[in-house]
Write an enzyme that holds these catalytic residues in place. Structure first.
Site, PDB file in Angstrom:
ATOM      1  N   GLY A  13      53.338   4.643  -4.164  1.00  0.00           N
ATOM      2  CA  GLY A  13      53.373   6.103  -4.139  1.00  0.00           C
ATOM      3  C   GLY A  13      52.270   6.819  -4.903  1.00  0.00           C
ATOM      4  O   GLY A  13      52.483   7.933  -5.386  1.00  0.00           O
ATOM      5  N   ILE A  92      58.211   3.117  11.477  1.00  0.00           N
ATOM      6  CA  ILE A  92      57.769   3.953  12.598  1.00  0.00           C
ATOM      7  C   ILE A  92      58.925   4.853  13.025  1.00  0.00           C
ATOM      8  O   ILE A  92      60.020   4.370  13.333  1.00  0.00           O
ATOM      9  CB  ILE A  92      57.269   3.071  13.763  1.00  0.00           C
ATOM     10  N   ASN A 107      50.078  12.042   8.350  1.00  0.00           N
ATOM     11  CA  ASN A 107      50.034  10.697   7.758  1.00  0.00           C
ATOM     12  C   ASN A 107      48.640  10.428   7.229  1.00  0.00           C
ATOM     13  O   ASN A 107      47.656  10.946   7.766  1.00  0.00           O
ATOM     14  CB  ASN A 107      50.358   9.665   8.841  1.00  0.00           C
ATOM     15  N   HIS A 109      45.921   7.370   6.565  1.00  0.00           N
ATOM     16  CA  HIS A 109      45.641   5.994   6.967  1.00  0.00           C
ATOM     17  C   HIS A 109      44.318   5.563   6.335  1.00  0.00           C
ATOM     18  O   HIS A 109      43.345   6.308   6.386  1.00  0.00           O
ATOM     19  CB  HIS A 109      45.567   5.915   8.498  1.00  0.00           C
ATOM     20  N   GLU A 174      41.377   8.858  -0.754  1.00  0.00           N
ATOM     21  CA  GLU A 174      42.617   9.317  -0.107  1.00  0.00           C
ATOM     22  C   GLU A 174      43.258  10.446  -0.905  1.00  0.00           C
ATOM     23  O   GLU A 174      43.717  11.440  -0.346  1.00  0.00           O
ATOM     24  CB  GLU A 174      43.634   8.166  -0.008  1.00  0.00           C
TER      25      GLU A 174
HETATM   26  C1  GRF Z   1      47.481   4.059   1.300  1.00  0.00           C
HETATM   27  O1  GRF Z   1      46.333   3.282   1.404  1.00  0.00           O
HETATM   28  C2  GRF Z   1      47.755   4.784   2.597  1.00  0.00           C
HETATM   29  O2  GRF Z   1      46.612   5.168   3.265  1.00  0.00           O
HETATM   30  C3  GRF Z   1      48.482   3.751   3.387  1.00  0.00           C
HETATM   31  O3  GRF Z   1      49.310   3.091   2.448  1.00  0.00           O
HETATM   32  C4  GRF Z   1      48.729   3.194   1.150  1.00  0.00           C
HETATM   33  C5  GRF Z   1      49.756   3.797   0.253  1.00  0.00           C
HETATM   34  O4  GRF Z   1      49.349   3.836  -1.079  1.00  0.00           O
HETATM   35  N1  GRF Z   1      49.167   4.340   4.507  1.00  0.00           N
HETATM   36  P1  GRF Z   1      50.190   4.655  -2.146  1.00  0.00           P
HETATM   37  O5  GRF Z   1      51.637   4.170  -2.010  1.00  0.00           O
HETATM   38  O6  GRF Z   1      50.056   6.102  -1.868  1.00  0.00           O
HETATM   39  O7  GRF Z   1      49.615   4.237  -3.463  1.00  0.00           O
END
Ligand code: GRF
Length: 192
Positions: A13, A92, A107, A109, A174
């Site tokens: 998270g 999903i 989402n 990714h 991210e």
């Molecule tokens: C991230 O790399 C996200 O893009 C992918 O899962 C990972 C989750 O990381 N879908 P976190 O739980 O937010 O640290």
């Protein structure tokens, strides 16, 4: 506009924590009203609690998909959620569920979609020797990692990079990207 956000997680998270903190520091206008995990393995749920956010576990493995989604919907309605942020959520959602939340589920990714959909993205990127990878925030539709792209960011892959270093580099991007996207959605009232 401000959104009432629900964040769905399955793991550590870090994106969720980052969004919650941005909301608490008023770096975004929207509020994270609930964090929902799909099972007790999601370490992020404790972090959400520590941040004072309402947090729930709906144990996917002990329910049918329909029951899971019914419970989920119950929480979303109760909190008047109008934006669902998936952040490392590994299940999903059904077509029926998504249909009712069109352009209200986003989402993140860890690749430059449409390249490397699904799992093991970093491994695939290293194996293919791509020179750039990155991350994408997209609307969720019924096909995995295939909804309209909202925004992306890139990282350069060096010869020394491996799966681990790439994951780390992309995760840092991210965190920034997700906040940027929420701000963008606030500005345009979620109407893309
Ligand atoms: C991230 O790399 C996200 O893009 C992918 O899962 C990972 C989750 O990381 N879908 P976190 O739980 O937010 O640290």
């Amino acid at each position: 506009m401000e959104f009432n956000i629900a964040i769905l997680i399955s793991g550590g998270g870090s994106n969720m924590v980052n969004i919650v903190k941005a909301s608490q520091k008023e770096e975004i206008k929207s509020k994270v009203l609930i964090v929902i995990a799909d099972g007790p393995q999601a370490e992020g749920i404790k972090k959400a609690k520590d941040l004072g956010v309402d947090s729930k576990i709906i144990n996917y493995n002990k329910l049918s998909k329909k029951e899971f989604e019914q419970k989920l919907l119950g929480y979303l309605k109760k909190k008047k959620i109008n934006l669902i942020c998936l952040a490392g959520f590994m299940k999903i959602l059904s077509k029926e569920f998504i249909k009712n939340w069109e352009r209200k589920i986003i989402n993140i990714h860890p690749s430059l979609l449409p390249s490397f959909k699904g799992l093991n993205t970093h491994e695939k990127a290293i194996k293919m020797k791509v020179k750039y990878s990155g991350c994408t925030v997209h609307f969720v539709n019924e096909k995995l990692d295939s909804g309209e792209i909202i925004d992306q960011d890139i990282v350069k892959i060096n010869d020394k990079d491996n799966e681990h270093s790439l994951r780390k580099k992309i995760l840092m991007k991210e965190h920034k990207l997700y906040i940027r996207v929420i701000r963008k959605m606030e500005k345009i009232n979620g109407k893309f």
